[in-house]
Design a protein around this motif. Structure first.
Motif, short mmCIF file in Angstrom:
data_model
loop_
_atom_site.label_atom_id
_atom_site.label_comp_id
_atom_site.label_asym_id
_atom_site.label_seq_id
_atom_site.Cartn_x
_atom_site.Cartn_y
_atom_site.Cartn_z
N LEU A 63 14.18 23.74 10.47
CA LEU A 63 14.27 25.14 10.89
C LEU A 63 15.72 25.58 11.00
CD1 LEU A 63 12.95 27.76 11.85
CD2 LEU A 63 12.97 26.81 14.16
N ILE A 64 16.53 24.78 11.66
CA ILE A 64 17.96 25.12 11.80
C ILE A 64 18.63 25.13 10.44
CG2 ILE A 64 20.16 24.30 12.73
CD1 ILE A 64 18.51 23.29 15.17
N LYS A 65 18.30 24.17 9.59
CA LYS A 65 18.87 24.11 8.24
C LYS A 65 18.50 25.36 7.44
CE LYS A 65 18.44 21.43 4.01
NZ LYS A 65 17.73 20.31 3.37
N GLU A 66 17.24 25.76 7.48
CA GLU A 66 16.80 26.94 6.74
C GLU A 66 17.40 28.23 7.31
OE1 GLU A 66 15.09 27.24 3.88
OE2 GLU A 66 15.23 25.06 3.78
N ILE A 67 17.60 28.28 8.60
CA ILE A 67 18.23 29.47 9.20
C ILE A 67 19.66 29.61 8.69
CG2 ILE A 67 19.13 30.40 11.38
CD1 ILE A 67 16.55 29.45 12.72
N VAL A 68 20.38 28.51 8.65
CA VAL A 68 21.77 28.55 8.16
C VAL A 68 21.80 28.94 6.68
CG1 VAL A 68 23.80 27.11 7.68
CG2 VAL A 68 22.64 26.93 9.88
N ILE A 69 20.95 28.33 5.86
CA ILE A 69 20.91 28.66 4.43
C ILE A 69 20.54 30.12 4.23
CG2 ILE A 69 19.65 28.22 2.28
CD1 ILE A 69 19.48 25.27 3.17
N ALA A 70 19.54 30.61 4.96
CA ALA A 70 19.11 32.00 4.83
C ALA A 70 20.19 32.96 5.32
CB ALA A 70 17.81 32.23 5.59
N ASN A 71 20.98 32.57 6.31
CA ASN A 71 22.08 33.42 6.76
C ASN A 71 23.07 33.67 5.62
OD1 ASN A 71 22.12 34.39 9.50
ND2 ASN A 71 22.02 32.26 10.11
N PHE A 72 23.45 32.60 4.94
CA PHE A 72 24.39 32.75 3.83
C PHE A 72 23.78 33.52 2.67
CE2 PHE A 72 26.46 29.09 5.94
CZ PHE A 72 27.70 29.68 6.14
N ALA A 73 22.50 33.31 2.38
CA ALA A 73 21.83 34.05 1.31
C ALA A 73 21.75 35.53 1.64
CB ALA A 73 20.45 33.48 1.06
N THR A 74 21.46 35.85 2.89
CA THR A 74 21.39 37.25 3.31
C THR A 74 22.76 37.91 3.29
OG1 THR A 74 19.50 36.69 4.71
CG2 THR A 74 20.58 38.79 5.14
N MET A 75 23.78 37.19 3.73
CA MET A 75 25.15 37.74 3.66
C MET A 75 25.56 37.99 2.22
SD MET A 75 27.41 35.91 6.66
CE MET A 75 27.34 34.30 5.94
N ARG A 76 25.19 37.08 1.33
CA ARG A 76 25.52 37.24 -0.08
C ARG A 76 24.82 38.47 -0.65
NH1 ARG A 76 25.14 32.24 -1.54
NH2 ARG A 76 22.89 32.28 -1.78
N LEU A 77 23.56 38.70 -0.27
CA LEU A 77 22.83 39.88 -0.73
C LEU A 77 23.47 41.17 -0.23
CD1 LEU A 77 19.10 38.87 -0.25
CD2 LEU A 77 20.21 39.44 -2.40
N ILE A 78 23.90 41.15 0.99
CA ILE A 78 24.47 42.36 1.60
C ILE A 78 25.87 42.64 1.07
CG2 ILE A 78 25.27 43.35 3.79
CD1 ILE A 78 22.92 41.86 5.11
N CYS A 79 26.66 41.60 0.89
CA CYS A 79 28.07 41.78 0.52
C CYS A 79 28.31 42.00 -0.97
CB CYS A 79 28.88 40.57 1.01
SG CYS A 79 28.94 40.47 2.81
N THR A 80 27.40 41.63 -1.83
CA THR A 80 27.61 41.86 -3.26
C THR A 80 27.11 43.26 -3.60
OG1 THR A 80 25.52 40.77 -3.75
CG2 THR A 80 27.52 39.44 -3.95
N SER A 81 28.00 44.07 -4.08
CA SER A 81 27.67 45.47 -4.34
C SER A 81 26.96 45.67 -5.68
CB SER A 81 28.93 46.33 -4.29
OG SER A 81 29.85 45.88 -5.28
N ASN A 82 27.16 44.77 -6.63
CA ASN A 82 26.55 44.98 -7.94
C ASN A 82 25.12 44.45 -8.03
OD1 ASN A 82 27.14 42.29 -7.78
ND2 ASN A 82 28.23 42.15 -9.72
N ARG A 83 24.63 43.81 -7.01
CA ARG A 83 23.27 43.25 -7.02
C ARG A 83 22.28 44.26 -6.42
NH1 ARG A 83 20.11 38.65 -7.45
NH2 ARG A 83 18.56 38.48 -5.81
#
Length: 152
Positions: A63-83
């Motif tokens: 659970l902790i591992k998936e929360i950390v991975i999903a945090n980075f995936a969500t940040m990547r989705l939010i921060c990339t403007s061309n996606r």
């Protein structure tokens, strides 16, 4: 449970003397007897919890591992403007025997960033995912497998 009561007794007393140990053993035994007699607790159930404790620790690790991975995936989705973000509703079915497993899975999904459990209808889960990539493999996730092992 008896050992837990005794350890709490020693910790709360702050020191170890013969009187504290003997009185702690008596109080712990009385509490354990009370729980077994009036609160439908049994040594068999305690052994079952100890056997399943390893799976619960493993579940918390993933659970902790998936929360950390999903945090980075969500940040990547939010921060990339061309996606282009494609929100999606995913419906999947599990075969849990009790409500506790459904509860744990629903809360684990909601705790993971980018996903929210919208509804549970029997064994069917409806989950909103921020992007299609976050929805992949949700029905066969490690959470479902571990919860099925815990139920056995």
């Amino acid at each position: 449970m008896f050992v837990l009561f005794f350890l709490l007794w020693i910790i709360f007393n702050g020191r170890i003397t013969m009187e504290i140990v003997l009185f702690g053993l008596a109080v712990s035994a009385a509490l354990y007897w009370f729980i077994c007699k009036f609160m439908e607790f049994s040594p068999k159930r305690e052994m079952m919890y100890l056997k399943k404790g390893g799976y619960l620790i493993q579940y918390l690790y993933y659970l902790i591992k998936e929360i950390v991975i999903a945090n980075f995936a969500t940040m990547r989705l939010i921060c990339t403007s061309n996606r282009v973000v494609e929100p999606v509703l995913v419906e999947f079915e599990t075969h849990f025997k009790n409500d506790t497993s459904r509860f744990l899975l629903a809360n684990s999904i909601t705790l993971t960033p980018g996903t929210i459990t919208v509804s549970i209808d029997g064994d069917k889960f409806l989950v909103h995912c921020l992007d299609r990539t976050l929805a992949e493999g949700m029905d066969a996730s490690v959470f479902v497998k571990l919860l099925e092992k815990i139920e056995k």
